[in-house]
Scaffold this motif. Structure first.
Motif, mmCIF file in Angstrom:
data_model
loop_
_atom_site.group_PDB
_atom_site.id
_atom_site.type_symbol
_atom_site.label_atom_id
_atom_site.label_comp_id
_atom_site.label_asym_id
_atom_site.label_seq_id
_atom_site.Cartn_x
_atom_site.Cartn_y
_atom_site.Cartn_z
ATOM 1 N N PRO A 208 -8.987 -55.424 41.170
ATOM 2 C CA PRO A 208 -10.050 -54.737 41.924
ATOM 3 C C PRO A 208 -10.918 -53.860 41.022
ATOM 4 N N ASP A 209 -10.292 -53.153 40.091
ATOM 5 C CA ASP A 209 -11.062 -52.276 39.197
ATOM 6 C C ASP A 209 -12.092 -53.059 38.400
ATOM 7 N N LYS A 210 -11.645 -54.176 37.850
ATOM 8 C CA LYS A 210 -12.551 -54.976 37.024
ATOM 9 C C LYS A 210 -13.708 -55.511 37.856
ATOM 10 N N VAL A 211 -13.407 -55.946 39.092
ATOM 11 C CA VAL A 211 -14.472 -56.481 39.940
ATOM 12 C C VAL A 211 -15.459 -55.366 40.292
ATOM 13 N N ALA A 212 -14.945 -54.186 40.618
ATOM 14 C CA ALA A 212 -15.834 -53.063 40.939
ATOM 15 C C ALA A 212 -16.720 -52.730 39.740
ATOM 16 N N ALA A 213 -16.137 -52.745 38.543
ATOM 17 C CA ALA A 213 -16.908 -52.463 37.332
ATOM 18 C C ALA A 213 -17.983 -53.517 37.110
ATOM 19 N N LYS A 214 -17.613 -54.775 37.324
ATOM 20 C CA LYS A 214 -18.576 -55.865 37.161
ATOM 21 C C LYS A 214 -19.730 -55.726 38.164
ATOM 22 N N LEU A 215 -19.396 -55.338 39.386
ATOM 23 C CA LEU A 215 -20.438 -55.174 40.410
ATOM 24 C C LEU A 215 -21.446 -54.114 39.980
ATOM 25 N N ALA A 216 -20.921 -53.038 39.415
ATOM 26 C CA ALA A 216 -21.803 -51.956 38.972
ATOM 27 C C ALA A 216 -22.593 -52.381 37.735
ATOM 28 N N ASP A 217 -21.928 -52.997 36.770
ATOM 29 C CA ASP A 217 -22.589 -53.363 35.509
ATOM 30 C C ASP A 217 -23.483 -54.587 35.660
ATOM 31 N N ALA A 218 -22.833 -55.715 35.965
ATOM 32 C CA ALA A 218 -23.559 -56.982 35.914
ATOM 33 C C ALA A 218 -24.499 -57.144 37.095
ATOM 34 N N ARG A 219 -24.162 -56.534 38.226
ATOM 35 C CA ARG A 219 -24.961 -56.750 39.425
ATOM 36 C C ARG A 219 -25.799 -55.529 39.804
ATOM 37 N N SER A 220 -25.723 -54.460 39.020
ATOM 38 C CA SER A 220 -26.512 -53.243 39.253
ATOM 39 C C SER A 220 -26.271 -52.615 40.622
ATOM 40 N N LEU A 221 -25.056 -52.788 41.135
ATOM 41 C CA LEU A 221 -24.741 -52.185 42.429
ATOM 42 C C LEU A 221 -24.307 -50.742 42.217
ATOM 43 N N ALA A 222 -24.730 -49.857 43.122
ATOM 44 C CA ALA A 222 -24.346 -48.443 43.012
ATOM 45 C C ALA A 222 -22.820 -48.347 42.978
ATOM 46 N N PRO A 223 -22.247 -47.595 42.020
ATOM 47 C CA PRO A 223 -20.786 -47.573 41.835
ATOM 48 C C PRO A 223 -20.026 -47.175 43.088
#
Lengths: 455, 455
Positions: A208-223
């Protein structure tokens, strides 16, 4: 290129996967017959198209990555030198269906329930469950928006798995509408939606942590959105959280409704423990519009079946604007789940040896008599006249019985029947050979038309 | 290109031959199963290869005309722009067999008896019995020089025709050696031999005079030789003349011997009136080395099966120098000979209508019960709630029975069963539905897994 396909080993008895040998093929034929029987029981009707389609029918339908995997056929005759392709091998069973519906829809029943079984081709790098030629068994309902159609598609596929003998499987279910609602409720900006879903689809492989990080980084989603989304989807009570959250969105509510309808209609058949709402399931994002599902099995990575509702696809492919849903079984992966089973079965029933001169015609007559009685019968065709060598051949062929017809047999007008398991020999008059073999058999039945695995 | 294939009409229920619909496909599947059963009864083992081979495996094997008919597959990825091909769709079943024997021969039994069933592809101009994709069913024996092998190949093919239901056929037989002897005995110069045989092969289409003239003109054969040859081959007692004449040549005598041996071994099964020495038969000149045969049937131009001994082919194709023989059934032509048969059969057993609200789950349960009892069952999936419309759908689907489950049925806990032939209606408790249908049926049996034509 061809040589590199040796990595494919899920199907036994392959010849470097360039050819399938007898035992694997019999298992495969039997599996196809079982699946066909179930599909026909649901009233799906077979449709078969040619192996190739016009190239332009296929291109642009599978995304950029898919386009690269299409096998293209060079133009012929005077046009060959252009180096251009005009035809292509089918990539799946869905686009040929859509092409047929577009061209011949008025000749088809409404709704049209069809099944298709056969090879598809992808110019993939073979290995790890990937093949350049593999079989798909599809069911589709074209022209019905009823939730019953979705339920029948899912049940036809799981009934087929039951019939084949796959036991430990689960059927995660979700809905494209529910996914839209999910993005809306968590405040994901519309323009980020597609990418966010693609990343969420990694939750079965990454933490889950890695996916959340990817969402923020690669997808520019608010953390904070990324963490809330991932946290809720991976919580122990994720289903309850989603059922509550999705009610705040119109799309989410509609998605929940269609999921619940599918569970209600199909659970009695499939089992509540197996057919489960799985809010993180994101498959077939490209063209699905309603419920989506896959079938996952213990011991096989990836899915062994999948499908969903794709109401917009047929019109996108040039056909009429009709609702449709369907699903597909991956035969190679399913066979990979089945045990070997038939290794000790007799390959043929009777091996006919030939040791005396001028007996070939009589032996052919004996063989014909036995074959007419349903016994798989082979005559020795190699050059040796030594009985020991011919009995070794009979043993190698895993024959249940061997026939011996020597000069003394011929004189006494009998045939010697050797039980290849016990070594015991009995004699029978030629005219009663088939009846004698039926009597002397203790365990085996004729294996003709039934693969060893079916016994 | 694809549109021009509409001329192909030997298989019924085609969609412009782009797709085969249900009834034609069921007939076809049933024919394949029958042929497979016979081949397995002879101890032939299935071998399946991929649809494509390396291009160089196929080129140069079928003559210049054949080479032009090979579908070539463009290289992929960065190599696509070269416009070159590296793979090709198989053109027949024999070359892939030879490739497998060459590469994996040591893993195969000796002799190796295999069968193969499936599509082959030829870039032919479709029409008049010609197809771009068509099915071949082959049997081959690799590694046996025995005349029994030839006899078993011919008998396996004719047994398959008997099983499928083809009745009026004949099996002309000749020998490549007998043809060599023929040329020798009649004094045909060696360098003219091939061309002379190609022209003699026209005797079934052209008059004897025209063939003799062609031999003299196009093949530069001395007119007296041409006339003697054609005259003897077309005489009422041609067989006797040839049996006498061929004895003057070593090759001719050897050819006669192998023909007589085949007749002796296979006639008891096939019938002396059907298996006939035909001195003018010249098929497969390119690679046959021993006996050759074809099967011709009343009502179908050309042959429906053919084959022979090809001892040199496997080594020519890069394999070991082993003797081999085989033959092939043309499935499309065979199906073209079969009657329609199944037009009036019920397409499904039970059509489940849906008129009351909130009954979908119950109806799915009824359908599951019937399917488990082996009945082909469909639920109404379209949008209307009118019974008349749904009964029309049931009639269109050629259902044997329709189930009606209205509000009053639900209240009384029964289901109304309508006999779609008689219009008579009976009622049954839900739990006894399958048993009730089994009792009420008068004529039909469940058609599941059996094509209409098989009944």
């Amino acid at each position: 290129m061809i040589r590199s396909s040796r990595g494919v080993t899920t199907v036994r008895a392959t010849l470097g996967h360039q050819g399938l040998l007898a035992s694997a093929l019999r298992t495969r034929e039997h599996v196809f017959a079982q699946i066909r029987g179930v599909f026909e029981g649901y009233g799906f009707e077979p449709l078969q198209t040619l192996a190739f389609e016009r190239l332009e029918t296929l291109t642009g339908k599978y995304g950029d990555e898919g386009d690269k995997l299409i096998f293209k056929i060079l133009r012929r005759g005077e046009h060959e030198a252009t180096g251009e392709a005009d035809l292509a091998l089918r990539y799946d069973m869905t686009v040929p269906l859509a092409r047929v519906v577009a061209a011949y829809g008025s000749q088809l029943p409404t709704p049209y329930k069809r099944y298709a079984m056969g090879p598809v081709w992808r110019a993939d790098c073979p290995g790890r469950g990937r093949f350049r030629e593999f079989a798909q068994c599809d069911v589709d309902v074209v022209g019905s928006a009823s939730p019953l159609a979705d339920a029948e598609v899912v049940c036809a596929l799981t009934d087929a798995l039951d019939e084949v003998g796959v036991r430990d499987y689960r059927v995660p279910v979700n809905s494209r509408r529910a996914l839209s609602g999910l993005l809306e409720v968590y405040g994901v900006p519309v323009e980020l939606g597609g990418g966010v879903l693609v990343t969420l689809d990694k939750l079965d492989k990454l933490s889950p942590d890695k996916v959340a990080a990817k969402l923020a980084d690669a997808r520019s989603l608010a953390p904070d959105i990324a963490e809330a989304l991932v946290g809720d989807l991976t919580a122990a009570d994720a289903v309850e959280r989603m059922q509550t959250a999705l009610k705040d969105s119109e799309a989410g509510s509609a998605g929940l409704d269609e999921i619940n309808r599918l569970l209600e209609l199909a659970s009695p058949r499939i089992g509540e423990d197996r057919l489960v709402f799985t809010p993180g399931l994101v498959r077939g994002l490209d063209y699905y519009t309603g419920v989506i599902f896959e079938v996952v099995a213990e011991g096989m990575p990836g899915s062994i079946a999948s499908g969903g509702r794709y109401d917009g696809l047929i019109s996108f492919l040039g056909g009429p604007d009709v609702p449709a849903c369907g699903g597909s079984l991956g035969v190679e992966r399913i066979i990979g789940l089945l045990g070997d089973g038939g290794g000790d079965a007799h390959r043929i029933d009777v091996a006919v040896t030939m040791i005396a001169e001028d007996t070939a015609s009589e032996l052919m007559g004996f063989a014909a008599q036995l074959r007419d009685a349903g016994l798989r019968t082979e005559i020795y065709l190699a050059a040796s006249r030594k009985l020991a060598k011919q009995l070794k051949w009979a043993a190698d062929r895993k024959a249940r019985f061997a026939l011996i017809y020597g000069a003394s047999d011929k004189e006494a007008r009998v045939i010697t029947v050797r039980d290849m398991d016990s070594g015991e020999q009995t004699r029978a008059p030629a005219s009663e050979l088939a009846a004698h073999l039926a009597g002397v058999r203790t365990s085996g039945v004729a294996v003709r038309r039934l693969p060893p695995s079916a016994q």
